[in-house]
Design a protein around this motif. Structure first.
Motif, short mmCIF file in Angstrom:
data_model
loop_
_atom_site.label_atom_id
_atom_site.label_comp_id
_atom_site.label_asym_id
_atom_site.label_seq_id
_atom_site.Cartn_x
_atom_site.Cartn_y
_atom_site.Cartn_z
N GLY A 1 0.82 -1.20 0.00
CA GLY A 1 0.00 0.00 0.00
C GLY A 1 0.86 1.25 0.00
N ALA A 2 0.23 2.37 0.26
CA ALA A 2 0.93 3.66 0.26
C ALA A 2 0.69 4.37 1.58
CB ALA A 2 0.44 4.53 -0.90
N ALA A 3 1.73 5.01 2.08
CA ALA A 3 1.62 5.74 3.35
C ALA A 3 0.73 6.98 3.18
CB ALA A 3 3.01 6.17 3.82
N PRO A 4 0.04 7.39 4.25
CA PRO A 4 -0.84 8.56 4.18
C PRO A 4 -0.04 9.87 4.25
CG PRO A 4 -0.88 7.66 6.39
CD PRO A 4 -0.01 6.73 5.57
N LEU A 5 0.74 10.15 3.21
CA LEU A 5 1.66 11.28 3.25
C LEU A 5 0.96 12.62 3.38
CD1 LEU A 5 4.37 10.39 0.58
CD2 LEU A 5 4.36 9.94 3.02
N LYS A 6 -0.08 12.82 2.58
CA LYS A 6 -0.76 14.11 2.61
C LYS A 6 -1.34 14.37 4.00
CE LYS A 6 -4.13 16.99 0.23
NZ LYS A 6 -4.73 17.49 1.48
N GLU A 7 -1.96 13.37 4.58
CA GLU A 7 -2.54 13.52 5.90
C GLU A 7 -1.45 13.79 6.94
OE1 GLU A 7 -5.36 11.07 9.11
OE2 GLU A 7 -4.80 10.14 7.19
N ALA A 8 -0.34 13.05 6.83
CA ALA A 8 0.77 13.23 7.78
C ALA A 8 1.33 14.64 7.70
CB ALA A 8 1.87 12.21 7.50
N LEU A 9 1.54 15.13 6.49
CA LEU A 9 2.08 16.48 6.32
C LEU A 9 1.08 17.53 6.76
CD1 LEU A 9 3.79 15.82 2.88
CD2 LEU A 9 4.98 16.44 4.99
N ASP A 10 -0.19 17.32 6.46
CA ASP A 10 -1.22 18.27 6.88
C ASP A 10 -1.29 18.38 8.40
OD1 ASP A 10 -1.86 18.81 4.27
OD2 ASP A 10 -3.67 17.57 4.22
N LYS A 11 -0.98 17.28 9.08
CA LYS A 11 -1.03 17.28 10.55
C LYS A 11 0.27 17.81 11.17
CE LYS A 11 -4.38 13.50 11.04
NZ LYS A 11 -5.42 14.30 11.70
N GLY A 12 1.25 18.16 10.35
CA GLY A 12 2.49 18.73 10.86
C GLY A 12 3.54 17.72 11.27
N LEU A 13 3.38 16.46 10.85
CA LEU A 13 4.39 15.44 11.16
C LEU A 13 5.60 15.62 10.24
CD1 LEU A 13 5.22 12.79 12.58
CD2 LEU A 13 3.86 11.55 10.89
N LYS A 14 6.78 15.40 10.77
CA LYS A 14 8.00 15.48 9.97
C LYS A 14 8.13 14.21 9.13
CE LYS A 14 10.55 16.29 13.62
NZ LYS A 14 11.66 16.66 14.54
N VAL A 15 8.07 14.36 7.81
CA VAL A 15 8.10 13.22 6.89
C VAL A 15 9.33 13.31 6.00
CG1 VAL A 15 6.86 11.92 5.13
CG2 VAL A 15 5.58 13.17 6.89
N GLY A 16 10.14 12.24 6.00
CA GLY A 16 11.33 12.18 5.16
C GLY A 16 11.20 11.10 4.10
N LEU A 17 12.28 10.93 3.33
CA LEU A 17 12.26 9.99 2.21
C LEU A 17 13.51 9.11 2.23
CD1 LEU A 17 10.67 9.24 -0.44
CD2 LEU A 17 12.29 10.73 -1.64
N GLY A 18 13.29 7.80 2.09
CA GLY A 18 14.38 6.84 1.99
C GLY A 18 14.18 5.92 0.81
N THR A 19 14.99 4.86 0.74
CA THR A 19 14.88 3.91 -0.37
C THR A 19 14.64 2.48 0.07
OG1 THR A 19 17.25 3.39 -0.47
CG2 THR A 19 16.50 5.33 -1.71
N ASP A 20 14.87 2.15 1.34
CA ASP A 20 14.60 0.82 1.88
C ASP A 20 15.39 -0.28 1.18
OD1 ASP A 20 13.25 -0.74 3.83
OD2 ASP A 20 11.75 -1.38 2.37
N GLY A 21 16.52 0.07 0.56
CA GLY A 21 17.31 -0.93 -0.14
C GLY A 21 16.83 -1.23 -1.54
N TYR A 22 15.70 -0.68 -1.94
CA TYR A 22 15.16 -0.95 -3.28
C TYR A 22 16.06 -0.37 -4.35
CZ TYR A 22 11.32 -2.11 -6.46
OH TYR A 22 10.56 -2.67 -7.45
#
Length: 443
Positions: free
Chosen positions: A294-315
């Motif tokens: 699935g996909a993480a709720p990024l828009k909701e997380a950012l709208d709520k002021g959570l600090k969201v970063g980006l990784g690759t998970d080895g992919y």
């Protein structure tokens, strides 16, 4: 002093300044000045000059979730009658077998090759999450050896888990503690660590109590997969909690600086728990799509002021590639083409930089006087103007990791003109291949 000249400088500072025909002056491990080329050349005539010939000069990329131990899995035969049907089977049939097979030389060459590949793609800082239940003790030292040889920055942790029984669980806790105590004594600005945990569904209550007390003692935060697959949610509900975040909250896992990885199956109120405890949610879009979780709720997380970063998970080791997928999945998930233009740059160039700065000490992810000299030169000469309003569009549509020409960390040139300067690239690739063959035979 080293003066990079005649480039298009993307600063990623607060004003997102672009300096055309720009120059960056490096003094030791820091940036001393930025400005137009002719001005800095006349002012610092004693500096060694490197003419980048119109290429882009920008901050080095930061990967906030990686699994270097996945290197030897590329193209590997799983030796199983049926391919994995869902995420738990992917873990059982692939990754948990990989990490139980890893020995010392596997760990070292996996790290050396993965970090080297990232370096060639402009990644200057990596947050790695390691597991090697074939050899637990001293595994983080082997990875640290590769970090030192290449000259990059890395934050390391060992994945503590109860899935292999209490003896190996205690070994993993001991490895975490020993490594953290060693590097804390050295007070390094390129090598750090925190306590790593696998995921809620492979951690028992007693272990969570133990690692929480250890974190208090070491003043450490955590690096943990959370709600990546449905299994984490189902297990938490069986234990009486509506979600993995709520369960882990009972053990003070959520503390400032803790990295919650994935967050695909977060439940109502759990984003707020992460936000209120000053944690980071790290998105890994390619891995999530590849595992079909699935996909993480990024828009909701950012709208709520959570600090969201980006990784690759080895992919992948290419953060430019991860940017493209993060942009696409955010638009696709919300059926809104307007998304991504501000959210993804915030994740990659602001939040990743904030986490790296907190972790290593020097100011990272930005080109400005006093910031760390972690810089890349990209062979990108655009047919259209690059300005303060459109840098992300140029990075998104025009740049990939294979275009990185020069990588500099702490003012030291690690790669120049696509030639790695610090190690023998071809020799490492050959030796890694031989080690991978041996690993495949044992898998």
């Amino acid at each position: 002093m080293l003066l990079l000249t005649n480039g298009t400088v993307i600063t990623h500072d607060q004003e997102n300044r672009i300096i055309k025909n720009g120059a960056v002056l490096i003094d030791g491990g820091e940036i001393k000045a930025l400005g137009e080329t002719e001005l800095l050349k006349s002012k610092y005539s004693e500096a060694e000059v490197k003419d980048v010939e119109g290429k882009v000069i920008m901050p080095g990329m930061i990967n906030t979730h990686m699994h270097i131990y996945s290197t030897f899995a590329r193209g590997m035969d799983l030796k199983t009658d049926q391919p994995p049907r869902h995420f738990l089977e992917i873990l059982e049939k692939m990754w948990w077998r990989v990490d139980s097979t890893l020995k010392a030389d596997d760990i070292y060459f996996s790290a050396l090759y993965a970090f080297l590949t990232g370096l060639k793609q402009g990644v200057t800082s990596v947050f790695d999450h390691h597991a090697s239940y074939g050899q637990v003790r001293y595994s983080l030292d082997l990875i640290a050896k590769a970090v030192e040889e290449l000259g990059i920055r890395a934050d390391l942790c060992y994945e503590i888990s109860d899935r292999n029984g209490p003896e190996q669980s205690q070994d993993s806790i001991a490895e975490s503690e020993n490594f953290l105590r060693k590097i804390r004594e050295k007070n390094l600005d390129h090598l750090n660590g925190r306590i790593g945990l696998h995921a809620s569904f492979t951690l028992e209550d007693e272990t969570l109590e133990q690692v929480s007390a250890l974190a208090d003692d070491l003043d450490s935060s955590f690096h943990i997969h959370v709600a990546e697959g449905q299994t984490d949610l189902e297990d938490s509900r069986l234990r009486g909690y509506n979600g993995a975040v709520r369960r882990l909250d009972q053990y003070n896992i959520w503390r400032p600086g803790t990295m919650a990885i994935h967050g695909v199956h977060l439940q109502e109120g759990e984003l707020e728990i992460l936000r209120d405890n000053d944690c980071y949610l790290i998105n890994n879009p390619e891995s999530n799509m590849g595992n079909a979780v699935g996909a993480a709720p990024l828009k909701e997380a950012l709208d709520k002021g959570l600090k969201v970063g980006l990784g690759t998970d080895g992919y992948t080791t290419d953060m430019f590639e991860s940017i493209k997928f993060a942009n696409l999945i955010l638009k696709h998930q919300n059926r809104d083409p307007r998304l991504g233009w501000t959210e993804i740059p915030q994740m990659v160039f602001k939040t990743n930089a904030e986490l790296a700065t907190e972790t290593f000490g020097p100011r990272l992810g930005v080109l400005e006087a006093g910031a760390a000299a972690d810089i890349i030169v990209v062979d990108y000469k655009s047919p259209t103007e690059i300005n303060s309003d459109n840098t992300y569009a140029h990075i998104l549509f025009g740049i990939n990791g294979g275009m990185v020409d020069t990588t500099i960390v702490k003012g030291r040139i690690l790669m120049e003109n696509r030639e790695v300067q610090v190690v023998d690239d071809e020799k490492i690739t050959h030796e890694t291949g031989e080690q991978a063959d041996d690993f495949w035979r044992r898998f």
